[in-house]
Design a protein around this motif. Sequence first.
Motif, PDB file in Angstrom:
ATOM      1  N   LYS A   4      11.971 -18.703   3.918  1.00 32.58           N
ATOM      2  CA  LYS A   4      12.591 -17.392   4.092  1.00 32.58           C
ATOM      3  C   LYS A   4      11.633 -16.360   4.689  1.00 32.58           C
ATOM      4  O   LYS A   4      11.955 -15.182   4.743  1.00 32.58           O
ATOM      5  CB  LYS A   4      13.123 -16.887   2.754  1.00 32.58           C
ATOM      6  CG  LYS A   4      14.146 -17.831   2.133  1.00 32.58           C
ATOM      7  CD  LYS A   4      14.586 -17.387   0.760  1.00 32.58           C
ATOM      8  CE  LYS A   4      15.494 -18.432   0.134  1.00 32.58           C
ATOM      9  NZ  LYS A   4      15.951 -18.044  -1.215  1.00 32.58           N
ATOM     10  N   LYS A   5      10.471 -16.803   5.130  1.00 30.43           N
ATOM     11  CA  LYS A   5       9.440 -15.908   5.632  1.00 30.43           C
ATOM     12  C   LYS A   5       9.582 -15.721   7.132  1.00 30.43           C
ATOM     13  O   LYS A   5       9.758 -16.690   7.885  1.00 30.43           O
ATOM     14  CB  LYS A   5       8.063 -16.489   5.299  1.00 30.43           C
ATOM     15  CG  LYS A   5       6.927 -15.496   5.316  1.00 30.43           C
ATOM     16  CD  LYS A   5       6.893 -14.678   4.047  1.00 30.43           C
ATOM     17  CE  LYS A   5       5.722 -13.701   4.050  1.00 30.43           C
ATOM     18  NZ  LYS A   5       4.418 -14.364   3.960  1.00 30.43           N
ATOM     19  N   LEU A   6       9.453 -14.482   7.578  1.00 23.04           N
ATOM     20  CA  LEU A   6       9.400 -14.151   8.995  1.00 23.04           C
ATOM     21  C   LEU A   6       8.036 -13.528   9.256  1.00 23.04           C
ATOM     22  O   LEU A   6       7.778 -12.394   8.871  1.00 23.04           O
ATOM     23  CB  LEU A   6      10.500 -13.144   9.368  1.00 23.04           C
ATOM     24  CG  LEU A   6      11.950 -13.543   9.098  1.00 23.04           C
ATOM     25  CD1 LEU A   6      12.884 -12.396   9.459  1.00 23.04           C
ATOM     26  CD2 LEU A   6      12.319 -14.792   9.886  1.00 23.04           C
ATOM     27  N   GLY A   7       7.144 -14.253   9.896  1.00 23.93           N
ATOM     28  CA  GLY A   7       5.806 -13.728  10.116  1.00 23.93           C
ATOM     29  C   GLY A   7       5.022 -13.661   8.814  1.00 23.93           C
ATOM     30  O   GLY A   7       5.290 -14.373   7.856  1.00 23.93           O
ATOM     31  N   LYS A   8       4.044 -12.759   8.776  1.00 30.99           N
ATOM     32  CA  LYS A   8       3.157 -12.663   7.632  1.00 30.99           C
ATOM     33  C   LYS A   8       3.682 -11.768   6.521  1.00 30.99           C
ATOM     34  O   LYS A   8       3.302 -11.923   5.365  1.00 30.99           O
ATOM     35  CB  LYS A   8       1.784 -12.142   8.076  1.00 30.99           C
ATOM     36  CG  LYS A   8       0.987 -13.111   8.933  1.00 30.99           C
ATOM     37  CD  LYS A   8      -0.399 -12.547   9.228  1.00 30.99           C
ATOM     38  CE  LYS A   8      -1.231 -13.547  10.021  1.00 30.99           C
ATOM     39  NZ  LYS A   8      -2.598 -13.012  10.294  1.00 30.99           N
ATOM     40  N   GLN A   9       4.547 -10.806   6.847  1.00 34.50           N
ATOM     41  CA  GLN A   9       4.875  -9.770   5.876  1.00 34.50           C
ATOM     42  C   GLN A   9       6.349  -9.665   5.509  1.00 34.50           C
ATOM     43  O   GLN A   9       6.683  -8.998   4.529  1.00 34.50           O
ATOM     44  CB  GLN A   9       4.403  -8.401   6.402  1.00 34.50           C
ATOM     45  CG  GLN A   9       2.892  -8.277   6.540  1.00 34.50           C
ATOM     46  CD  GLN A   9       2.479  -6.987   7.242  1.00 34.50           C
ATOM     47  OE1 GLN A   9       1.919  -7.009   8.327  1.00 34.50           O
ATOM     48  NE2 GLN A   9       2.763  -5.859   6.609  1.00 34.50           N
ATOM     49  N   THR A  10       7.229 -10.280   6.250  1.00 35.58           N
ATOM     50  CA  THR A  10       8.664 -10.050   6.070  1.00 35.58           C
ATOM     51  C   THR A  10       9.365 -11.288   5.534  1.00 35.58           C
ATOM     52  O   THR A  10       9.050 -12.410   5.927  1.00 35.58           O
ATOM     53  CB  THR A  10       9.309  -9.623   7.411  1.00 35.58           C
ATOM     54  OG1 THR A  10       8.652  -8.453   7.891  1.00 35.58           O
ATOM     55  CG2 THR A  10      10.790  -9.336   7.241  1.00 35.58           C
ATOM     56  N   VAL A  11      10.322 -11.055   4.627  1.00 36.93           N
ATOM     57  CA  VAL A  11      11.210 -12.126   4.175  1.00 36.93           C
ATOM     58  C   VAL A  11      12.648 -11.725   4.472  1.00 36.93           C
ATOM     59  O   VAL A  11      12.987 -10.535   4.507  1.00 36.93           O
ATOM     60  CB  VAL A  11      11.052 -12.422   2.663  1.00 36.93           C
ATOM     61  CG1 VAL A  11       9.660 -12.932   2.354  1.00 36.93           C
ATOM     62  CG2 VAL A  11      11.362 -11.191   1.831  1.00 36.93           C
ATOM     63  N   VAL A  12      13.483 -12.725   4.716  1.00 36.15           N
ATOM     64  CA  VAL A  12      14.911 -12.521   4.926  1.00 36.15           C
ATOM     65  C   VAL A  12      15.641 -13.310   3.847  1.00 36.15           C
ATOM     66  O   VAL A  12      15.258 -14.435   3.519  1.00 36.15           O
ATOM     67  CB  VAL A  12      15.346 -12.957   6.340  1.00 36.15           C
ATOM     68  CG1 VAL A  12      15.022 -14.425   6.597  1.00 36.15           C
ATOM     69  CG2 VAL A  12      16.832 -12.686   6.560  1.00 36.15           C
ATOM     70  N   PHE A  13      16.688 -12.743   3.270  1.00 30.77           N
ATOM     71  CA  PHE A  13      17.363 -13.364   2.137  1.00 30.77           C
ATOM     72  C   PHE A  13      18.565 -14.183   2.573  1.00 30.77           C
ATOM     73  O   PHE A  13      19.390 -13.728   3.367  1.00 30.77           O
ATOM     74  CB  PHE A  13      17.781 -12.287   1.138  1.00 30.77           C
ATOM     75  CG  PHE A  13      16.608 -11.546   0.545  1.00 30.77           C
ATOM     76  CD1 PHE A  13      15.710 -12.189  -0.286  1.00 30.77           C
ATOM     77  CD2 PHE A  13      16.382 -10.218   0.846  1.00 30.77           C
ATOM     78  CE1 PHE A  13      14.620 -11.529  -0.822  1.00 30.77           C
ATOM     79  CE2 PHE A  13      15.288  -9.534   0.321  1.00 30.77           C
ATOM     80  CZ  PHE A  13      14.407 -10.191  -0.512  1.00 30.77           C
ATOM     81  N   ASP A  14      18.662 -15.390   2.032  1.00 30.78           N
ATOM     82  CA  ASP A  14      19.821 -16.243   2.294  1.00 30.78           C
ATOM     83  C   ASP A  14      21.074 -15.653   1.662  1.00 30.78           C
ATOM     84  O   ASP A  14      22.162 -15.696   2.245  1.00 30.78           O
ATOM     85  CB  ASP A  14      19.582 -17.641   1.722  1.00 30.78           C
ATOM     86  CG  ASP A  14      18.535 -18.425   2.499  1.00 30.78           C
ATOM     87  OD1 ASP A  14      18.309 -18.089   3.683  1.00 30.78           O
ATOM     88  OD2 ASP A  14      17.946 -19.352   1.927  1.00 30.78           O
ATOM     89  N   ILE A 126      16.233 -12.259  -7.495  1.00 32.60           N
ATOM     90  CA  ILE A 126      17.655 -12.609  -7.476  1.00 32.60           C
ATOM     91  C   ILE A 126      17.946 -13.658  -6.411  1.00 32.60           C
ATOM     92  O   ILE A 126      18.619 -14.662  -6.672  1.00 32.60           O
ATOM     93  CB  ILE A 126      18.510 -11.345  -7.278  1.00 32.60           C
ATOM     94  CG1 ILE A 126      18.459 -10.486  -8.541  1.00 32.60           C
ATOM     95  CG2 ILE A 126      19.953 -11.720  -6.945  1.00 32.60           C
ATOM     96  CD1 ILE A 126      19.187  -9.177  -8.444  1.00 32.60           C
ATOM     97  N   ASP A 127      17.434 -13.464  -5.198  1.00 25.78           N
ATOM     98  CA  ASP A 127      17.684 -14.445  -4.144  1.00 25.78           C
ATOM     99  C   ASP A 127      17.041 -15.789  -4.481  1.00 25.78           C
ATOM    100  O   ASP A 127      17.548 -16.842  -4.096  1.00 25.78           O
ATOM    101  CB  ASP A 127      17.128 -13.932  -2.814  1.00 25.78           C
ATOM    102  CG  ASP A 127      17.467 -14.852  -1.656  1.00 25.78           C
ATOM    103  OD1 ASP A 127      18.659 -14.991  -1.330  1.00 25.78           O
ATOM    104  OD2 ASP A 127      16.525 -15.463  -1.096  1.00 25.78           O
ATOM    105  N   GLY A 128      15.959 -15.764  -5.245  1.00 27.38           N
ATOM    106  CA  GLY A 128      15.304 -17.004  -5.650  1.00 27.38           C
ATOM    107  C   GLY A 128      15.996 -17.724  -6.779  1.00 27.38           C
ATOM    108  O   GLY A 128      15.595 -18.828  -7.149  1.00 27.38           O
ATOM    109  N   ARG A 183      23.626  -4.291   0.511  1.00 26.17           N
ATOM    110  CA  ARG A 183      22.873  -5.505   0.225  1.00 26.17           C
ATOM    111  C   ARG A 183      21.461  -5.409   0.820  1.00 26.17           C
ATOM    112  O   ARG A 183      21.262  -4.804   1.875  1.00 26.17           O
ATOM    113  CB  ARG A 183      23.603  -6.723   0.792  1.00 26.17           C
ATOM    114  CG  ARG A 183      25.044  -6.831   0.303  1.00 26.17           C
ATOM    115  CD  ARG A 183      25.737  -8.073   0.805  1.00 26.17           C
ATOM    116  NE  ARG A 183      25.349  -9.244   0.008  1.00 26.17           N
ATOM    117  CZ  ARG A 183      25.866 -10.465   0.203  1.00 26.17           C
ATOM    118  NH1 ARG A 183      26.758 -10.670   1.157  1.00 26.17           N
ATOM    119  NH2 ARG A 183      25.488 -11.464  -0.547  1.00 26.17           N
ATOM    120  N   VAL A 184      20.512  -5.985   0.118  1.00 29.42           N
ATOM    121  CA  VAL A 184      19.132  -6.016   0.598  1.00 29.42           C
ATOM    122  C   VAL A 184      18.980  -7.218   1.515  1.00 29.42           C
ATOM    123  O   VAL A 184      19.060  -8.364   1.070  1.00 29.42           O
ATOM    124  CB  VAL A 184      18.132  -6.103  -0.571  1.00 29.42           C
ATOM    125  CG1 VAL A 184      16.703  -6.144  -0.037  1.00 29.42           C
ATOM    126  CG2 VAL A 184      18.310  -4.927  -1.516  1.00 29.42           C
TER     127      VAL A 184
END
Length: 338
Positions: A4-14, A126-128, A183-184
């Motif tokens: 779920k990681k985009l690059g070094k600092q960002t995550v995107v939630f399924d 929550i997403d986890g 939604r986040v």
Amino acid sequence: MALKKLGKQTVVFDNPPYIVSTASIVGPKEGEGPLREYFDMILEDDLFGEKSWELAESKMLRETVKMAVQKSEKKIDDIEYMLSGDLLNQLMSASFAARDLGIPFFGLYGACSTMTESLSLGAMLIDGGYADNLVAVTSSHFSSAERQFRFPLEHGNQRPPSAQWTVTGAGAAILSSYGKGPRVKYVTTGRVIDLGIKDANNMGAAMAPAAADTIVSHFCETGLKPDYYDLIVTGDLGAIGKEITEELVLDKGYNIAKNYNDCGLLIFDNKVQDTHAGGSGCGCSASVFCGYIYKEMQNRKINKVLLISTGALLSVTSSNQGQSIPGIAHAVSMIVDD
């Protein structure tokens, strides 16, 4: 592999968590500002019936959680985690509130970035699949912060034009794996940035480089452009920090001027209330988001928001030792589904 990681600092939630309700409490001065109609409670006095400002802040945080839970049509027992922090030593406000509420507790300190830190970690939980319902909540109090970080109020010290006014306020958001609400979608975790600012009366300048770094990282890693958002809003930079951030982000090729604002400028009417450079404090972005921004999203007046709470990671000890002021900023991207 971090899927779920985009690059070094960002995550995107399924499965982007829902923010199903919020609540906000502010002090009398904040209640005189332009956002007064958006807050759930405006205190008549900043002691809130308690014997000290610190206890008043803890009560404010505790009652904000109760209101947010009630508005979500859940019970305190339904809330699996409380992620919270404040500006006081040993997180006194949050810890005492957690003691009274009985909710499993993660105490967080990110200075004035704590609201988006708590939202970020809460969304990950929550997403986890580690929780279905939790509360992210943050507070600050002008009088308790002044006493800890600056001077006793009885001194009546002169405030320079670059100084900001610590917001007396608290904001709580209930995040859930199901329900209705914004939604986040993304979280961009900030890096600690320090360009050598030592003036504790110019927090905006100290925090601005961190805000700019996180904003640029968010756009680089998500591929989004500034016009994707209806509102890009920093937490606590005030007039000086906002201007610096805008320029630093533009230097990296992103023009955010059209849809960019700062919670520290939104909460007060500086022409009338004389807050110098604007508002600051943990409760600034917390109360503005949980009051004004969330309700505007509910009403579909704002559909896509990038909230970047900013924190100055100084202490009385570090300042007295002549150290510079590191900054941190975390970004939370929120959308209203079509």
